[in-house]
Design an enzyme around this catalytic site. Structure first.
Site, short mmCIF file in Angstrom:
data_model
loop_
_atom_site.label_atom_id
_atom_site.label_comp_id
_atom_site.label_asym_id
_atom_site.label_seq_id
_atom_site.Cartn_x
_atom_site.Cartn_y
_atom_site.Cartn_z
N GLU A 173 0.69 -1.19 -0.28
CA GLU A 173 -0.15 -0.11 0.16
C GLU A 173 1.06 1.45 0.09
O GLU A 173 0.36 2.34 -0.87
CB GLU A 173 -0.65 -0.08 1.35
N ASP A 190 0.80 4.06 -2.94
CA ASP A 190 0.51 5.48 -2.39
C ASP A 190 1.72 6.00 -3.11
O ASP A 190 1.38 7.77 -3.58
CB ASP A 190 0.49 5.61 -0.88
N SER A 210 -7.21 2.23 -3.54
CA SER A 210 -5.99 2.68 -3.02
C SER A 210 -4.72 3.31 -3.98
O SER A 210 -4.14 3.97 -4.18
CB SER A 210 -4.92 1.51 -2.99
#
Ligand SMILES: *[C@@H]1O[C@H](CO)[C@@H](O)[C@H](O)[C@H]1NC(C)=O
Length: 568
Positions: free
Chosen positions: A288, A292, A486
């Protein structure tokens, strides 16, 4: 379940014991512990406990009015964002509230520390025994089955009735932490993984959108400029939780593969909170966090990116992390102009008082000129992740009307809703005025389909969408395609931060809270997505259609048109 009956008795006894203090007002209760937790036993009375108390805010509706005044393009105050002090003044408790709460604490030999600039959150160091008396509570120790972590929680609590109008929330009480489900909403496409893992350096970046999404694909699809931003004061903040860490070597390898036009040494700066860290060995890299930072640094060319790593040593679970994060940004004189978060939870799992308090904190930051993006969830109409359900499950914080919720799409011909895109209607927040035209149109289109499964008077989400499937990332040294909203929230936030760069360079205000602008001036700057749907809860979910829909919102960005809509 057996233990719940016993607990009831304990709670009643303790309420009776505190009867001498006067009548109590029940604040919140639950029947059993959250699933995944097992009762270990009563907590020893001398166990230290830090209570966080949200005091009633003096003027939340004034804050909401001020937020809309500075965020609505047709308003005379548009762009005239509030100072830190002016925004805080709306939520500062009244002097009556502060003195009532302080004297209650003093009578019990306790004192408070202020946690926020506005003074609307305080913290009190106490013990389980004293908290039981103070709150008519019955704190027990519970063990989280999969991690073995121990927490102290009560299944109900109350406050003396003279404090009813002064205390909004006490935490920790009935809300259990989340250690795994409130986690990255990323899913990997396993069929591709094997092949993509092969060799990072030998694959060439797709110039446009092929079978996977790269920065070049997003740049060409949405018209995102590749020229570097110029304003060092314009910051894009990325938040991270649950020991999911960003890796600088992965970012470097990502940039040298997919952004050969910029220096591969371009990186993020680290900020930490609650004992957070960012260890750099390859095995520490989090999917994640890598996603990001790669799709913020890799898309928002030249925009300074900060990665806020929120640890768990001084909080238990991501919800506490959310609270500490917003209070951390509110305490700053110059918070990032754009913030993206790819974490969330099921709305019903968040105590309503806490949810409303967090949402008002987002309003406060929005009124100060910050654009706040959250991923809309990966479970379609079942919320943050796919789950068995009998009614649709809204996602938090996407249901909060003061944040911009970003859903997902896939494909380019045509670009269509991706099936996991979280979307629906909040049960905590009513439909905001900026949705008062487009959401009723969708409800009319829906007719009686799904009546009873969703809340037709609630705030609809998401607001916008971008691509969300098969994003090429580098993590732990390997190339891997990942999917989830995401992917979408950092992409949309990167675009907003590039617009903010140009606005600031032109001597204008940054965009701030986006939604009133998105639903008016900027609506035609988005490509309406009209196909696809988001199944869940044993249904086909909602369908994307002409206009706003609870799958892709208003649609996907067209940079040049957004620029015009921003007055550039
Ligand atoms: C539906 O939403 C409204 C507006 O937020 C709220 O007042 C109501 O309680 C919600 N209904 C349910 C069943 O949660």
């Amino acid at each position: 379940m057996v233990s719940a009956g016993l607990l009831k008795v304990a709670v009643l006894l303790s309420l009776a014991a505190s009867g001498a203090l006067g009548r109590s007002i029940p604040m919140s209760r639950r029947d059993t512990a959250a699933s995944g937790f097992t009762l270990t036993g009563a907590a020893a009375p001398d166990t230290p406990l830090t209570l966080k108390i949200a005091l009633t805010q003096s003027n939340p509706s004034g804050l909401e009015d001020a937020l809309y005044d500075v965020s609505t393009p047709s308003s005379l105050q548009y762009g005239q964002h509030l100072s830190k002090e002016a925004a805080a003044a709306y939520v500062a408790p009244s002097s009556d509230t502060t003195s009532a709460v302080n004297s209650w604490l003093q009578q019990n030999g306790l004192s408070a520390t202020t946690l926020t600039p506005a003074g609307d959150w305080i913290s009190v160091e106490t013990t389980v025994g004293q908290a039981n008396e103070l709150l008519g509570a019955s704190y027990n120790a519970y063990t989280h089955d999969s991690t073995g972590k121990q927490v102290y929680r009560t299944l109900e609590y109350s406050i003396p009735d003279e404090l009813e109008s002064h205390v909004a929330v006490v935490h920790p009480t009935v809300m259990f932490p989340k250690y795994s489900t409130l986690s990255p909403i990323v899913s990997t496409r396993s069929s591709k993984r094997q092949q993509a893992r092969a060799d990072v350096s030998s694959e060439s970046a797709a110039a446009s959108c092929g079978s996977t999404v790269t920065p070049a694909c997003l740049q060409s699809l949405y018209g995102i400029p590749t020229t570097p931003a110029t304003e060092s004061s314009n910051v894009l903040g990325v938040t991270g939780y649950g020991d999911n860490w960003a890796n600088k070597a992965d970012l470097k390898s990502f940039l040298s593969k997919y952004r050969t036009d910029i220096s591969s040494s371009t990186t993020y700066s680290l900020e930490t909170l609650d004992g957070g860290s960012d260890p750099q060995s390859s095995s520490d890299a989090g999917v994640e966090a890598d996603l990001d930072v790669e799709y913020t640094v890799g898309i928002a060319t030249g925009v300074p990116v900060t990665f806020l790593s929120v640890g768990e040593t001084t909080n238990d679970g991501e919800l506490d992390g959310f609270l500490d994060t917003i209070n951390y940004y509110l305490a700053q004189d110059s918070p990032p102009q754009t913030i993206t978060t790819s974490y969330g939870d099921w709305e019903p799992d968040i105590d309503e008082g806490m949810a409303v308090n967090l949402c008002n904190a987002y309003a406060q930051l929005g009124a100060r000129g910050v654009s706040i993006m959250f991923a809309s969830g990966d479970g379609g109409v079942s919320g943050v992740q796919s789950k068995d359900c009998t009614t649709f499950l809204p996602e938090f914080p996407s249901g909060c009307p003061y944040v911009t919720s970003v859903g997902g799409t896939t494909g380019t011909n045509p670009e269509t809703a991706v099936s996991f895109s979280g979307g629906g209607f909040s049960n905590y927040w009513a439909q905001p005025s900026y949705q008062s035209t487009v959401v009723p149109e969708y409800l009319k289109y829906l007719g009686t389909t799904y009546t009873g499964l969703y809340n037709a008077s609630g705030r609809g989400f998401p607001d916008v969408a971008t691509q969300a499937q098969d994003f090429e990332i580098v993590t732990g040294g390997s190339a891997e395609p990942v999917s989830g909203t995401s992917c979408a929230s950092p992409t949309f936030a990167a675009i907003i931060s590039l617009l903010n760069d140009e606005l600031i360079a032109a001597g204008k205000s940054p965009l701030g809270f986006l939604n009133p602008w998105l639903y008016s001036t900027a609506a035609s700057a988005l490509t309406d997505i009209t196909s696809g749907n988001n199944p869940g809860c044993n249904t086909n979910g909602f369908s994307a259609t002409t206009g706003w829909d609870p799958v892709t919102g208003l649609g996907t960005p067209v940079f040049s048109k957004l620029k015009t809509a921003a007055g550039l």
